[in-house]
Design a protein around this motif. Structure first.
Motif, mmCIF file in Angstrom:
data_model
loop_
_atom_site.group_PDB
_atom_site.id
_atom_site.type_symbol
_atom_site.label_atom_id
_atom_site.label_comp_id
_atom_site.label_asym_id
_atom_site.label_seq_id
_atom_site.Cartn_x
_atom_site.Cartn_y
_atom_site.Cartn_z
ATOM 1 N N LYS A 139 13.680 3.754 -15.290
ATOM 2 C CA LYS A 139 13.287 3.533 -13.887
ATOM 3 C C LYS A 139 14.418 2.872 -13.108
ATOM 4 O O LYS A 139 14.710 3.261 -11.965
ATOM 5 N N ILE A 140 15.058 1.886 -13.703
ATOM 6 C CA ILE A 140 16.180 1.205 -13.047
ATOM 7 C C ILE A 140 17.270 2.215 -12.701
ATOM 8 O O ILE A 140 17.839 2.208 -11.605
ATOM 9 N N ILE A 141 17.556 3.121 -13.646
ATOM 10 C CA ILE A 141 18.649 4.085 -13.460
ATOM 11 C C ILE A 141 18.256 5.174 -12.465
ATOM 12 O O ILE A 141 19.016 5.490 -11.545
ATOM 13 N N LEU A 142 17.084 5.764 -12.640
ATOM 14 C CA LEU A 142 16.677 6.881 -11.788
ATOM 15 C C LEU A 142 16.423 6.452 -10.355
ATOM 16 O O LEU A 142 16.754 7.182 -9.413
ATOM 17 N N ASP A 143 15.821 5.271 -10.169
ATOM 18 C CA ASP A 143 15.488 4.801 -8.826
ATOM 19 C C ASP A 143 16.587 3.960 -8.202
ATOM 20 O O ASP A 143 16.407 3.436 -7.103
ATOM 21 N N GLU A 144 17.725 3.815 -8.919
ATOM 22 C CA GLU A 144 18.902 3.105 -8.406
ATOM 23 C C GLU A 144 18.555 1.690 -7.977
ATOM 24 O O GLU A 144 18.898 1.230 -6.885
ATOM 25 N N LEU A 145 17.841 0.977 -8.855
ATOM 26 C CA LEU A 145 17.416 -0.386 -8.578
ATOM 27 C C LEU A 145 18.397 -1.379 -9.189
ATOM 28 O O LEU A 145 19.058 -1.083 -10.193
ATOM 29 N N PRO A 146 18.495 -2.581 -8.637
ATOM 30 C CA PRO A 146 19.318 -3.616 -9.273
ATOM 31 C C PRO A 146 18.661 -4.103 -10.566
ATOM 32 O O PRO A 146 17.437 -4.046 -10.711
ATOM 33 N N PHE A 147 19.457 -4.581 -11.495
ATOM 34 C CA PHE A 147 18.905 -5.086 -12.757
ATOM 35 C C PHE A 147 17.939 -6.244 -12.506
ATOM 36 O O PHE A 147 16.972 -6.435 -13.244
ATOM 37 N N SER A 148 18.198 -7.017 -11.474
ATOM 38 C CA SER A 148 17.358 -8.187 -11.190
ATOM 39 C C SER A 148 15.966 -7.802 -10.702
ATOM 40 O O SER A 148 15.110 -8.682 -10.550
ATOM 41 N N SER A 149 15.708 -6.517 -10.449
ATOM 42 C CA SER A 149 14.383 -6.120 -9.959
ATOM 43 C C SER A 149 13.290 -6.414 -10.981
ATOM 44 O O SER A 149 12.129 -6.562 -10.612
ATOM 45 N N VAL A 150 13.653 -6.526 -12.279
ATOM 46 C CA VAL A 150 12.636 -6.853 -13.293
ATOM 47 C C VAL A 150 12.184 -8.300 -13.174
ATOM 48 O O VAL A 150 11.164 -8.681 -13.751
ATOM 49 N N GLU A 151 12.931 -9.096 -12.443
ATOM 50 C CA GLU A 151 12.566 -10.497 -12.259
ATOM 51 C C GLU A 151 11.900 -10.731 -10.910
ATOM 52 O O GLU A 151 11.565 -11.870 -10.573
ATOM 53 N N HIS A 152 11.721 -9.666 -10.128
ATOM 54 C CA HIS A 152 11.060 -9.822 -8.836
ATOM 55 C C HIS A 152 9.562 -10.034 -9.022
ATOM 56 O O HIS A 152 8.962 -9.545 -9.984
ATOM 57 N N GLU A 153 8.960 -10.729 -8.092
ATOM 58 C CA GLU A 153 7.542 -11.078 -8.200
ATOM 59 C C GLU A 153 6.650 -9.841 -8.222
ATOM 60 O O GLU A 153 5.684 -9.756 -8.987
ATOM 61 N N GLY A 154 6.987 -8.858 -7.396
ATOM 62 C CA GLY A 154 6.168 -7.649 -7.336
ATOM 63 C C GLY A 154 6.146 -6.899 -8.652
ATOM 64 O O GLY A 154 5.090 -6.432 -9.102
ATOM 65 N N PHE A 155 7.310 -6.787 -9.301
ATOM 66 C CA PHE A 155 7.362 -6.084 -10.585
ATOM 67 C C PHE A 155 6.598 -6.851 -11.657
ATOM 68 O O PHE A 155 5.888 -6.254 -12.479
ATOM 69 N N LYS A 156 6.729 -8.163 -11.655
ATOM 70 C CA LYS A 156 6.002 -8.962 -12.645
ATOM 71 C C LYS A 156 4.495 -8.843 -12.451
ATOM 72 O O LYS A 156 3.736 -8.743 -13.430
ATOM 73 N N ASN A 157 4.046 -8.840 -11.191
ATOM 74 C CA ASN A 157 2.614 -8.663 -10.924
ATOM 75 C C ASN A 157 2.134 -7.304 -11.424
ATOM 76 O O ASN A 157 1.031 -7.180 -11.967
ATOM 77 N N LEU A 158 2.942 -6.293 -11.218
ATOM 78 C CA LEU A 158 2.588 -4.953 -11.693
ATOM 79 C C LEU A 158 2.419 -4.942 -13.200
ATOM 80 O O LEU A 158 1.423 -4.429 -13.727
ATOM 81 N N MET A 159 3.379 -5.506 -13.928
ATOM 82 C CA MET A 159 3.321 -5.489 -15.387
ATOM 83 C C MET A 159 2.176 -6.350 -15.906
ATOM 84 O O MET A 159 1.558 -6.017 -16.921
ATOM 85 N N GLU A 160 1.866 -7.458 -15.220
ATOM 86 C CA GLU A 160 0.738 -8.294 -15.648
ATOM 87 C C GLU A 160 -0.581 -7.556 -15.498
ATOM 88 O O GLU A 160 -1.515 -7.753 -16.274
ATOM 89 N N THR A 161 -0.647 -6.668 -14.504
ATOM 90 C CA THR A 161 -1.871 -5.889 -14.295
ATOM 91 C C THR A 161 -1.957 -4.737 -15.275
ATOM 92 O O THR A 161 -3.014 -4.485 -15.873
ATOM 93 N N VAL A 162 -0.862 -4.042 -15.476
ATOM 94 C CA VAL A 162 -0.854 -2.858 -16.341
ATOM 95 C C VAL A 162 -0.884 -3.245 -17.804
ATOM 96 O O VAL A 162 -1.636 -2.678 -18.603
ATOM 97 N N CYS A 163 -0.053 -4.211 -18.161
ATOM 98 C CA CYS A 163 0.025 -4.619 -19.573
ATOM 99 C C CYS A 163 0.293 -6.120 -19.624
ATOM 100 O O CYS A 163 1.443 -6.555 -19.713
ATOM 101 N N PRO A 164 -0.741 -6.923 -19.533
ATOM 102 C CA PRO A 164 -0.550 -8.375 -19.409
ATOM 103 C C PRO A 164 0.125 -9.020 -20.604
ATOM 104 O O PRO A 164 0.686 -10.104 -20.471
ATOM 105 N N ASN A 165 0.079 -8.383 -21.760
ATOM 106 C CA ASN A 165 0.646 -8.996 -22.964
ATOM 107 C C ASN A 165 2.083 -8.563 -23.223
ATOM 108 O O ASN A 165 2.694 -8.989 -24.197
ATOM 109 N N PHE A 166 2.620 -7.694 -22.363
ATOM 110 C CA PHE A 166 4.001 -7.253 -22.535
ATOM 111 C C PHE A 166 4.942 -8.297 -21.960
ATOM 112 O O PHE A 166 4.766 -8.765 -20.829
#
Length: 694
Positions: A139-166
């Motif tokens: 996703k980082i590569i295809l969507d041309e996102l910065p590496f720091s996007s995994v530390e953004h609040e929105g991405f963390k909220n998404l992962m907590e909803t989809v897979c809270p234990n990941f």
């Protein structure tokens, strides 16, 4: 029912009751026996404790374990229960991210890309933290996102909803994952190039990034064993000089890195440094066809651009007046609103409003003129209603003659727009149409030269000078582009004959007859066929060497002729004549009838079906039909580069930039899997000593 802390006590000393009477039972609560725990018993060193939280039951005072992923609780006194129960539940818990029991895999139904109602695929799925991290890297590569996007609040909220234990990886971890994905994909592609005998066609161009670093992009084009066309970016590295020899050395180094030994052509723009680079490569690359005579292909899109620029130079005054008028109106919202009112009065209902062009890009000039000429009446009305319009432009406003020129220019540019669209295609084979497309431009310009309309004649004369430089009868150097037309089973040599005859008939002199034109055309066709025969002989020699190598293990006795065979065969071959010469495979192909013309004809599919019939010619077709007619494939990578290296990520190092851009090109869903004769399985180089990018 007695609880776990109670026991049922039946006194054996009591007398038997009469039949039908119940026995008296006494329930006595057993007090928990407190045993002194040693340090070893009190420790929670078992690996299964990572999935539980300890707590003391308030009612019993005993220790219990609560699962971190579900409400289940278990007895956990080490001296009575052990950790077997913890282990069993950890395996059985559906919410445990490390749960990997095969019988717990879930069924997943995925729809294939395409129209609704298409076929679906049913497969099993189970959670994998490793695959999830790999998906995030993609996703980082295809969507041309910065590496720091995994530390953004929105991405963390998404992962907590989809897979809270990941556990979401850090930006440093995801950067390493992207690097590993690059190396894995590169190993697969490199293995293909090392094992394949198919020749590779290349496109290359250079670009200066926001970091003021000069990058060179190299894209490989090839047709695999399943007759599927592919393009892959194989190089996006800095280049420190634009001199021809430096470009040649950089290209050679890249080809050696990728184990590419079978290069057919390299398509570049018309810079003089590229001519020098091709001269360098002819002397330093091995296994070139006819010593690299046809190595260099000039980009058709760049040639079209030069032709159009020369043609428009004669009408620059009219174009400039229209451009200035548009700029004057667009510069103010009030003026633009007044202009819209004028358009409404004249009942002009065009949805496309005025736009400005980039003077160095003729296609944007075409778009500007095509929109503006519809508003000619609105411009005249605006001139009457707004006296400052003429005054501010020093009376240099578009005239009726300018609008006539604009319409004529648009009709001419429409043809070149279509040719540029053709040349810019990079996802499918189109080189077999090259001669028709080019000669269509040549014919149009010849007709413009003979036009009675002054504007057309003037533009045609200017364009003809540039056409003669690149596409003149003696300047069409790379005959592989002709060969591609011949290798289209619908066309063969007859198409070349037709297009040249049509062009020469337009340009013929008054004293020339049709018979003279026919003779000229036949001379041209014969030269092309002779050049094709020379290339065919090289392929034939390679085929014979491979056949000899394959048959070297056959016993000599099995190759001996029958008694008397030499004598009869010699008489048969002689046939009463002094010599005997069988038809070559190429001659058989040319003598066979052309296929019926059909616009939906798939040339690669035809060759796939007839490869066994023409084994040598089909190999030629596989190589030649992969030739790109423009360098647009490499230039398009610079658009990606501009988004990857933006103002917020200008500190990315060149190796990281290359990894992101190349991997994005390789893993796109639109890219089909490469089919090789032998599937690559050796990935040892990805083991110990793995190259670090980050």
């Amino acid at each position: 029912m007695a609880t776990q802390e109670e026991i049922e006590h039946i006194s054996s000393d009591e007398p038997q009751e009469k039949q039908g009477q119940k026995r008296k039972t006494t329930r006595v609560a057993k007090k928990p026996v407190k045993k002194k725990q040693t340090g070893k018993e009190n420790a929670t060193g078992s690996k299964w404790w990572q999935y539980y939280d300890k707590y003391i039951d308030e009612g019993t005072g005993l220790r219990r374990a609560r699962c971190k992923y579900c409400p289940q609780t278990l007895a956990a006194e080490s001296y009575t229960n052990g950790t077997s129960g913890l282990k069993r539940h950890a395996h059985a818990c559906e919410h445990n991210p490390d749960f990997k029991m095969k019988d717990q895999a879930k069924i997943q139904v995925t729809k294939n890309d395409g129209d609704e109602g298409g076929p679906s695929e049913v497969k099993t799925w189970k959670f994998s933290a490793e695959n999830t991290r790999k998906a995030i890297a993609k996703k980082i590569i295809l969507d041309e996102l910065p590496f720091s996007s995994v530390e953004h609040e929105g991405f963390k909220n998404l992962m907590e909803t989809v897979c809270p234990n990941f556990k979401v990886p850090s930006r440093h971890t995801i950067a390493r994952d992207c690097g590993e994905l690059f190396l894995e994909e590169k190993a697969v592609l490199k293995s293909y190039f090392g094992n394949s005998k198919t020749r590779v066609c290349l496109t290359t161009d250079t670009w200066t990034s926001l970091q003021r670093i000069n990058y060179m992009c190299l894209t490989a084009h090839f047709i695999d064993e399943n007759w599927v066309y592919h393009k892959r970016i194989i190089n996006f590295k800095p280049i420190h000089s634009h001199k021809g020899d430096a470009i040649g050395r950089s290209l050679q180094k890249c080809l050696e890195e990728w184990d590419i030994n079978n290069v057919l052509t390299i398509t570049t723009d018309n810079a003089s440094s590229n001519d020098t680079a091709m001269t360098y490569l002819r002397g330093n690359l091995d296994n070139l066809i006819l010593e690299g005579r046809y190595l260099h292909v000039r980009c058709m899109a760049h040639i079209v651009n030069l032709i159009v620029k020369d043609g428009l130079s004669s009408r620059e005054g009219a174009i400039e007046r229209i451009r200035n008028a548009i700029r004057y109106i667009r510069i103010s919202p009030k003026r633009l609103q007044q202009f819209r009112e004028c358009a409404e009065k004249k009942e002009i209902k065009s949805k496309a409003m005025l736009c400005l062009d980039c003077p160095t890009r003729w296609n944007s000039t075409y778009e500007m003129l095509s929109r503006a000429e519809k508003f000619e009446a609105a411009f005249k009305s605006y001139d009457r209603d707004e006296p400052k319009f003429r005054e501010d432009l020093d009376n240099e406003i578009p005239t009726t003659s300018d609008w006539e020129s604009a319409r004529e220019i648009n009709q001419i540019l429409e043809l070149f727009k279509q040719k540029t669209i053709y040349a810019s295609a990079s996802t499918y084979v189109n080189v077999h149409q090259y001669v028709r497309e080019v000669m269509g431009v040549v014919k149009k310009v010849k007709e413009m030269q003979k036009s009675n309309f002054y504007i057309n004649k003037e533009i045609g004369n200017l364009m003809d000078a540039k056409i003669n430089k690149y596409w003149g009868e003696d300047k069409f150097e790379n005959k592989l582009l002709y060969f591609a037309t011949i290798l289209d089973p619908r066309s063969k040599t007859r198409m070349i004959h037709v297009v040249y005859k049509e062009v020469l008939m337009v340009d013929k002199q008054a004293q020339e007859k049709e018979k003279d034109i026919e003779e000229k055309v036949q001379v041209i066709v014969n030269k092309i066929v002779d050049a094709l025969q020379a290339v065919y002989r090289e392929y034939e020699l390679d085929h014979e060497l491979e056949s000899t190598s394959t048959s070297s293990n056959v016993e000599h006795s099995s190759q001996m002729p029958l008694d008397g065979e030499d004598e009869f065969v010699a008489k048969f071959k002689c046939g009463g004549s002094s010599s005997y010469k069988a038809k070559s495979e190429l001659e058989k192909y040319l003598d066979d009838d052309e296929e019926k013309w059909d616009n939906s004809f798939d040339v690669l599919k035809w060759w796939k079906s007839n490869a066994s019939r023409y084994p040598i010619v089909s190999r030629m077709a596989k190589d030649i039909l992969a030739i790109p007619v423009s360098s647009v494939a490499s230039e398009s990578a610079f658009s990606t580069g501009g988004r990857v290296i933006d103002a917020y990520r200008s500190s990315l190092s060149p190796p990281v930039v290359e990894a992101l851009i190349c991997t994005q090109d390789w893993i796109r869903k639109s890219n089909k899997a490469i089919k090789d004769a032998e599937d690559p399985t050796d990935f040892d180089e990805l083991g110990n000593g793995k190259k670090k990018l980050y």
